[in-house]
Design an enzyme around this catalytic site. Structure first.
Site, PDB file in Angstrom:
ATOM      1  N   HIS A   1      -4.722   8.609  66.647  1.00 10.87           N
ATOM      2  CA  HIS A   1      -3.584   9.085  66.143  1.00 10.87           C
ATOM      3  C   HIS A   1      -2.573   9.906  67.122  1.00 10.87           C
ATOM      4  CE1 HIS A   1      -4.578   8.477  61.693  1.00 10.87           C
ATOM      5  NE2 HIS A   1      -5.018   7.631  62.488  1.00 10.87           N
TER       6      HIS A   1
ATOM      7  N   GLU B   1      -1.300  12.792  67.096  1.00 13.00           N
ATOM      8  CA  GLU B   1      -1.895  14.162  67.075  1.00 13.00           C
ATOM      9  C   GLU B   1      -2.886  14.411  67.752  1.00 13.00           C
ATOM     10  OE1 GLU B   1      -0.279  13.491  62.766  1.00 13.00           O
ATOM     11  OE2 GLU B   1      -1.046  12.144  64.388  1.00 13.00           O
TER      12      GLU B   1
ATOM     13  N   CYS C   1      -2.304  13.436  58.698  1.00  9.57           N
ATOM     14  CA  CYS C   1      -3.160  13.092  57.825  1.00  9.57           C
ATOM     15  C   CYS C   1      -4.361  13.897  57.794  1.00  9.57           C
ATOM     16  CB  CYS C   1      -3.938  11.686  58.017  1.00  9.57           C
ATOM     17  SG  CYS C   1      -4.868  11.509  59.688  1.00  9.57           S
TER      18      CYS C   1
ATOM     19  N   CYS D   1      -6.292  14.558  61.197  1.00  8.43           N
ATOM     20  CA  CYS D   1      -5.461  15.249  61.968  1.00  8.43           C
ATOM     21  C   CYS D   1      -5.263  16.641  61.535  1.00  8.43           C
ATOM     22  CB  CYS D   1      -4.074  14.402  62.329  1.00  8.43           C
ATOM     23  SG  CYS D   1      -4.225  12.883  63.040  1.00  8.43           S
TER      24      CYS D   1
END
Length: 150
Positions: free
Chosen positions: A51, A53, A81, A84
């Site tokens: 992801h 992040e 999410c 993260c």
């Protein structure tokens, strides 16, 4: 200042869009300088943890020589999410600034509220809605195109 760095996160989101990834981008800022950048790469890397992040945090930690990013702000185009959000806690992040809420999987404000969880040994400041419409537009554009292809 928040809008300036969110604009940089949106550049990362556009990189993800060009790669046919969900257009989410992130940058990590310490002392007014970007030390980490990331855009979603889960599909192209066959990596569920890739992801925006996470990739930005990894780069920042390498550059700073420490996994603890206690003076850092992460700018992200979508509410993180749970994976993260957990990484932000473990990184001891000082601050999170995100653009659009994620009503399906957001773990900061939409669900779980992990940034302020009482059971956690670390909490961080959260600012939401910075350049929200621009980020939401990229996501709508991506999913509209995906539905047309299907």
């Amino acid at each position: 200042m928040d809008r300036e760095f969110m604009a940089k996160a949106l550049v990362q989101a556009r990189h993800a869009l060009a790669l046919d990834e969900v257009p989410i981008g992130a940058v990590v800022v310490v002392d007014g300088k970007i030390v980490g950048r990331g855009c979603n790469r889960s599909v192209s890397r066959s990596d569920p943890t890739a992801h925006a992040e996470i990739l930005a945090l990894r780069q920042a930690a390498r550059r700073m020589g420490n996994y603890r990013l206690t003076s850092a702000t992460l700018y992200c185009t979508l509410e993180p999410c749970s994976m993260c959000a957990g990484a932000l806690i473990w990184a001891r992040l000082a601050r999170l600034v995100y653009a659009a809420k994620d009503p399906k999987a957001g773990a900061i404000d939409s669900h779980l509220r992990l940034a302020q969880a009482e059971f956690s040994n670390h909490r961080f400041e959260v600012v939401s809605g910075v350049m929200e419409e621009e980020a939401a537009m990229l996501l709508r554009q991506f999913f509209r195109a995906r539905r047309r292809r299907a």
